[in-house]
Design an enzyme around this catalytic site. Structure first.
Site, short mmCIF file in Angstrom:
data_model
loop_
_atom_site.label_atom_id
_atom_site.label_comp_id
_atom_site.label_asym_id
_atom_site.label_seq_id
_atom_site.Cartn_x
_atom_site.Cartn_y
_atom_site.Cartn_z
N ASP A 150 2.58 1.56 5.27
CA ASP A 150 3.46 1.42 4.11
C ASP A 150 3.02 0.34 3.14
OD1 ASP A 150 5.15 3.43 4.97
OD2 ASP A 150 6.45 2.06 6.08
N TYR A 405 12.15 11.28 2.85
CA TYR A 405 13.15 10.53 2.09
C TYR A 405 13.85 11.47 1.09
CZ TYR A 405 11.64 5.83 3.58
OH TYR A 405 11.38 4.70 4.30
#
Length: 471
Positions: A150, A405
């Site tokens: 990330d 997401y």
């Protein structure tokens, strides 16, 4: 008249005509210059409409071309920008329709598509765009190896036309970072990117692309923000930021900005125990954020912000229909003040909901354990009634395909509506970790949907790429 005399006579006539045309051309040039100077010297009146006058004179003299062009352009009547006011309520929604699907991974099998994750959609007075955090590489580039991580120094926020897969040529670089949010106040766009080390990151704040301020961490443990659009009212933009553990106590602030400068900040108030990755929308001079409790709750925490007083409170979505992933089975009754525990595996995923009384809709993955499938659930009064139940269901992505997401957005500048039409996006993650057998990268495509006031049909809109083609 002998031949030589004829030749001289014709030549004389040609020369005379040439001189005459040249004089005409010179007079045209003089006239155009005088008109142009007169135009510039005349005071322009306001509220002029766009007018273009084009004059072309072409004279041919024995294969010689003389062109004279006069162009007079008046500026269009442009409406002065003004701050967005959140004066409308949410529209009633009967179903959801896809407005954009970029098919980025399918295109990426042969095109130079940028590796991204954490995409979202945000609008301004001129339209809506996709925003995403790139990984500094394309899918077919060897540097895509390891993009499951990330937070790296190679990430940054880009924007692309909504529905268009991100490429180097069509992507607009905005700022460096591995966490972001962005929103338009009606006059300018504010963007926040977070960069640097996990234990000492920096939030950089931009207004109209100019750096306005920076924010230091307050807990020195991965300072992070929403990963979807923030919302503004009357020139003030509210942003939710968290610093601290992802699996225990963390420290959240609601921060208020004007033209990219902090004017107020509040530590988290209310009963929510853990806040991350809020999906926010505006209505009735308020902002509602539906967030992720990565510590305990399979029910989603919410933050409610009064944009007139710049005060907030927090609690949980009341319904027993749980919408985080992973999650235990749905409960006969929910809890408005406390997290509902019992998640069987990974603690959470970014999500959203629209809390609108009888017309409340919540989104969630179809699988309770993994990020696969996606569905929208109409649950009347889910935000306030612990006993509320599902009234309608619409499948967005079938459970045989990966999701990721999801978050909310609204086109607040749609003047054709007397209310704000709710919209959302779903990230469709491909690659690692779920498809590590085939590839070394992690990236996504995106679908965006908006509410319809009329009933809709059915359909599934997965990413659709054959991952084995990348082997």
């Amino acid at each position: 008249m002998n031949p030589n005399q004829k030749l001289f006579a014709l030549s004389g006539v040609a020369i005379a005509l040439s001189v005459m045309n040249l004089l005409i051309g010179i007079s045209n040039v003089g006239l155009n210059v005088s008109l142009h100077l007169k135009e510039k010297g005349t005071k322009q009146e306001e509220n002029l409409t766009c007018t273009t006058i084009t004059q072309n004179n072409t004279t041919v003299v024995e294969n010689t071309y003389v062109n004279n062009t006069t162009i007079i352009t008046k500026e269009p009547d442009l409406k002065a920008p003004s701050y967005l006011l959140l004066n409308k309520s949410l529209c009633s929604v009967e179903g959801w329709v896809v407005i954009a699907k970029d098919n980025a991974i399918r295109f990426g099998e042969s095109e130079q598509i940028i590796v991204t994750r954490e995409p979202y959609v945000s609008c301004d007075p001129s339209g809506c765009k996709m925003y995403a955090l790139h990984q500094g590489t394309t899918i077919r580039n060897k540097h895509s190896n390891g993009t499951i991580h990330d937070r790296t120094a190679f990430r940054g926020l880009i924007s692309t036309p909504l529905g268009t897969p991100p490429t180097v040529s069509n992507s607009d670089f905005i700022c460096v970072g591995w966490s972001s949010t962005s929103c338009h106040d009606g006059v300018g766009r504010m963007t926040i990117c977070i960069q640097g080390n996990n234990d000492n990151a920096t939030a950089t704040v931009y207004y109209n692309r100019r750096l306005t301020t920076t924010i230091k961490p307050w807990a020195r443990n991965i300072l992070r923000t929403q990963e979807s659009e923030c919302v503004c009212h009357n020139g003030t933009c509210a942003v939710v930021m968290t610093d601290g553990s992802a699996s225990s106590q963390a420290y959240t602030k609601v921060m208020y900005f004007h033209k990219g400068l902090v004017i107020k900040e509040e530590p988290l108030k209310g009963s929510a125990k853990h806040i991350e990755e809020c999906s926010c929308y505006g209505h009735n001079q308020k902002i509602t954020c539906v967030c992720r409790d990565n510590w305990q709750g399979a029910n989603r925490p919410i933050i409610e912000i009064d944009m007139n007083t710049l005060e907030h409170t927090s609690r949980y979505v009341c319904t027993g229909i749980l919408t985080d992933t992973s999650r235990p089975g749905d409960k006969p009754s929910g809890d408005c003040s406390n997290p509902i525990t019992g998640s069987p595996s990974a603690p959470g995923v970014k999500g959203f909901g629209f809390l609108n009384g009888d017309n409340t809709w919540l989104g969630r993955t179809i699988s309770p354990r993994s990020r696969s499938g996606f569905e929208m659930l109409k649950i009347p009064n889910a935000g306030t009634d612990p006993n509320s139940r599902i009234a309608e269901r619409q499948e967005i992505v079938d459970n045989n395909n990966w999701s990721g997401y999801s978050g909310s957005f609204i086109d607040y500048w749609d003047d054709d509506n007397e209310c704000y039409n709710p919209c959302f996006y779903v990230e469709l993650i491909r690659g690692r970790p779920e498809e590590a057998k085939y590839v070394w990268w992690t990236s996504n495509s995106l679908i965006a949907l908006c509410g319809s006031p009329f009933p809709v049909g059915s359909g599934s809109f997965p990413d659709g790429a054959q991952i084995q083609y990348f082997s």
